[in-house]
Design a protein around this motif. Sequence first.
Motif, PDB file in Angstrom:
ATOM      1  N   TYR A 174      10.838  42.763  64.674  1.00  0.00           N
ATOM      2  CA  TYR A 174       9.639  43.297  65.248  1.00  0.00           C
ATOM      3  C   TYR A 174       8.704  43.790  64.277  1.00  0.00           C
ATOM      4  N   ARG A 176       8.269  42.746  61.192  1.00  0.00           N
ATOM      5  CA  ARG A 176       7.795  41.758  60.411  1.00  0.00           C
ATOM      6  C   ARG A 176       6.535  41.336  60.918  1.00  0.00           C
ATOM      7  N   LEU A 177       6.722  41.207  62.594  1.00  0.00           N
ATOM      8  CA  LEU A 177       5.769  40.442  63.012  1.00  0.00           C
ATOM      9  C   LEU A 177       4.393  41.365  63.521  1.00  0.00           C
ATOM     10  N   ALA A 178       4.889  42.624  63.628  1.00  0.00           N
ATOM     11  CA  ALA A 178       3.836  43.466  63.855  1.00  0.00           C
ATOM     12  C   ALA A 178       3.119  43.768  62.453  1.00  0.00           C
ATOM     13  N   SER A 180       2.756  41.217  60.236  1.00  0.00           N
ATOM     14  CA  SER A 180       1.799  39.984  60.061  1.00  0.00           C
ATOM     15  C   SER A 180       0.692  39.857  61.182  1.00  0.00           C
ATOM     16  N   GLU A 181       1.077  40.343  62.277  1.00  0.00           N
ATOM     17  CA  GLU A 181      -0.152  40.147  63.307  1.00  0.00           C
ATOM     18  C   GLU A 181      -1.364  41.111  62.924  1.00  0.00           C
TER      19      GLU A 181
END
Lengths: 208, 208
Positions: A174, A176-178, A180-181
């Motif tokens: 969570y 890492r995606l937060a 990168s987005e």
Amino acid sequence: VNGSAGAPAKRQRSDGQRSRAAILDAAAALSTVEGLDGLSIGTLATHVGMSKSGLFAHFRTKEELQIATVAVANEIVNDQVVLPALRLPTPAGRLLALCENFLAYAQNTYPGGCFFASAAADLSVRPSALRDLIARYHRDWMDDLTKLVAEAQADGAVDPDENADQIAFELNSYLRLANSEFVLTGDQAAIERGRQAVKHRLGLAASR
Amino acid sequence: VNGSAGAPAKRQRSDGQRSRAAILDAAAALSTVEGLDGLSIGTLATHVGMSKSGLFAHFRTKEELQIATVAVANEIVNDQVVLPALRLPTPAGRLLALCENFLAYAQNTYPGGCFFASAAADLSVRPSALRDLIARYHRDWMDDLTKLVAEAQADGAVDPDENADQIAFELNSYLRLANSEFVLTGDQAAIERGRQAVKHRLGLAASR
């Protein structure tokens, strides 16, 4: 050394250290934009407005510069993310704070988000000492998360039947995606999604 | 056109197309290692053993090459990940297959894992037409995931009280961390963690 060279030499060394710290702060920020591999003494000299020879006084090779930059970024993560979380009284509180501090750091510290996420993406395939170093920091981060989950289990705050490695993986995903987005879109909603996902997962993992 | 130029011209055109396809396959693979931004006509020419002028016959600028490479990588994702999933009969089956197909693609297709994850990391901060293009593919992917979650909710397979955007974010986060940890460490356990996380999350989201 040990101050025996007297005041002028001492001041000179201290200026040099300040200058080195300022260079490395700029290097860490720049490498989240240009890639850690794109960080050269020439690019950095242009960026900080110093001569190449001035920078060579601090770092003799690109690799030396890169490794020193990684160390400085790690101090930033320790200061902003890890240490404030570890000061909290309970393992569950530390775990939540570690995640929330990461999201704030990802959003606010560097123009290209988390330094280590950016570095891993840039370096991930080419074998090198630097790649091994970055991989080690990622492993240490996952180990820290996993250890906090296990401590929260031992403390009775997290269900002992859950797999600590799996929870740590999901929490980190969570974060890492937060990161990168947010970097890709500039939309703070990504950070908020990450925060919700962490809270939801920790709620599910709570001992019933 | 329309074949009116006769057989020799037709074969010549078809050779040209084959050659273009081979160049773009190599370009997509190379850019997961060197970065999409590191993809130049010179580097690629060296890599595929062609002259720079031979490559210039296909692509006049670096940007033209990059945009064509993105289109080819998108076809690969469609062929390996999206279309086989969409052929399945139920929305819940399609959603699970989309995630599992992504993990297989991340593990097997390119040396640097998922093309679009790699491209986003490489391009994420510099404003450019290419960055907008990559951001659009990421948005489309998230939209596809979210739409499948909503369809599974409408179909009664996923709890309608859950937030479809949030589930899609969480599923995508497992896929992306599995990809990046696999690329960084080469350890297939990362792919397996991603698979477990997807199954666990979909199990939780299932209508009770």
